[in-house]
Scaffold this motif. Structure first.
Motif: not given
Length: 282
Positions: A193-194, A196-201
């Motif tokens: 989770v970045g 900015d609170g957004q999931p990634a990866g």
């Protein structure tokens, strides 16, 4: 069978064995409660873990006796414990360890362990979501057969995106079913989770591809590792990222590591090497 199961959990807990340190940090598996996990640890310290290992290498401060485990519900709490000196090292899957070593210059690798039985990433569901679980499994199997999972792993785990996981956008479908999936951010660059609170990866990329293939709208919610089963049982999440042990059982979905009422999808990625992360000796 119970003894076989307990002894095969070495890599799940990424057991590290230290001469000086008495406590090794590890993320709460959530597949067993803390007393059960403590029992597993006690068995591994005294029985059969050598038979489970293919290889292990520790620095001069480590040896194969005298440690215990401490469980944490999030990576952040475990890192804070390391900085405070509450634990000597913590364990992490190889790819997670590589990410943490790159992003935290003060960390050093204190050793590694390689087990016979791999750990796998899958999705967990409640039994009443069996149909959804089967759909996820079929999508995963198709992605594997087409080589898509390998391509995503190359991009997000071993490639340049591993250092700075990218936010993954989910395709939106009008009037389609919404699937809520719990993410933790505790296994970068796999479950990430970045700021900015957004999931990634990688996991998010896998999830986005499944959503596209199933023609459903994916919505993510962030929970701590230890809160994944609760997120399922409360109905807050339809699915969660799940760690699954392959311990020699022909049908891994029937292993006792899975709590009652929970089912898991076909796995989509696995490893059998864990590393030990610590700070330099003062």
């Amino acid at each position: 069978m119970k003894k076989k199961f307990l002894c095969s959990l070495v890599l799940v807990l990424s057991l590290a064995l230290s001469a000086d340190a008495e406590i090794i940090g590890t993320l709460n598996r959530s597949n067993a409660n803390i007393p059960e996990s403590a029992e597993v640890n006690d068995v591994m310290l005294t029985q059969g873990y050598k038979d489970e290992l293919l290889a292990s290498v520790f620095d001069k401060n480590f040896k194969a006796e005298g440690t215990s485990m401490k469980f944490y519900d999030s990576l952040m709490l475990m890192q804070l414990a390391l900085n405070k000196g509450d634990i000597e090292v913590f364990s992490a899957p190889e790819f997670v360890g590589e990410y943490l070593l790159r992003s935290n210059p003060e960390y050093i690798m204190r050793g590694f362990m390689m087990g016979r039985n791999p750990i796998a990433l899958a999705f967990g569901f409640l039994e009443e979501k069996k149909e959804l679980c089967e759909k996820f499994s079929k999508a995963i199997e198709a992605m594997e057969n087409e080589g898509k999972i390998g391509l995503l792993a190359r991009d997000f785990i071993t490639g340049p995106k591993a250092a700075n996981p990218e936010t993954v956008k989910f395709e939106k479908f009008d009037d389609a079913e919404i699937i809520n999936v719990a993410v933790t951010g505790d296994m970068p660059p796999l479950d990430y989770v970045g700021a900015d609170g957004q999931p990634a990866g990688f996991n998010t990329a896998i999830l986005a591809e499944i959503g596209r293939r199933l023609h459903v709208n994916i919505k993510t919610i962030t929970v701590e590792t230890g809160a994944r089963p609760a997120a399922l049982k409360s109905g807050r999440a339809d699915a969660v990222f799940w760690l699954q042990l392959f311990s020699g059982y022909e049908d891994f979905t029937k292993q006792p590591d899975i709590p009652e009422g929970v089912i898991v999808s076909t796995p989509y990625f696995g490893w059998n090497k864990s590393v030990l992360i610590g700070l330099p000796k003062k």
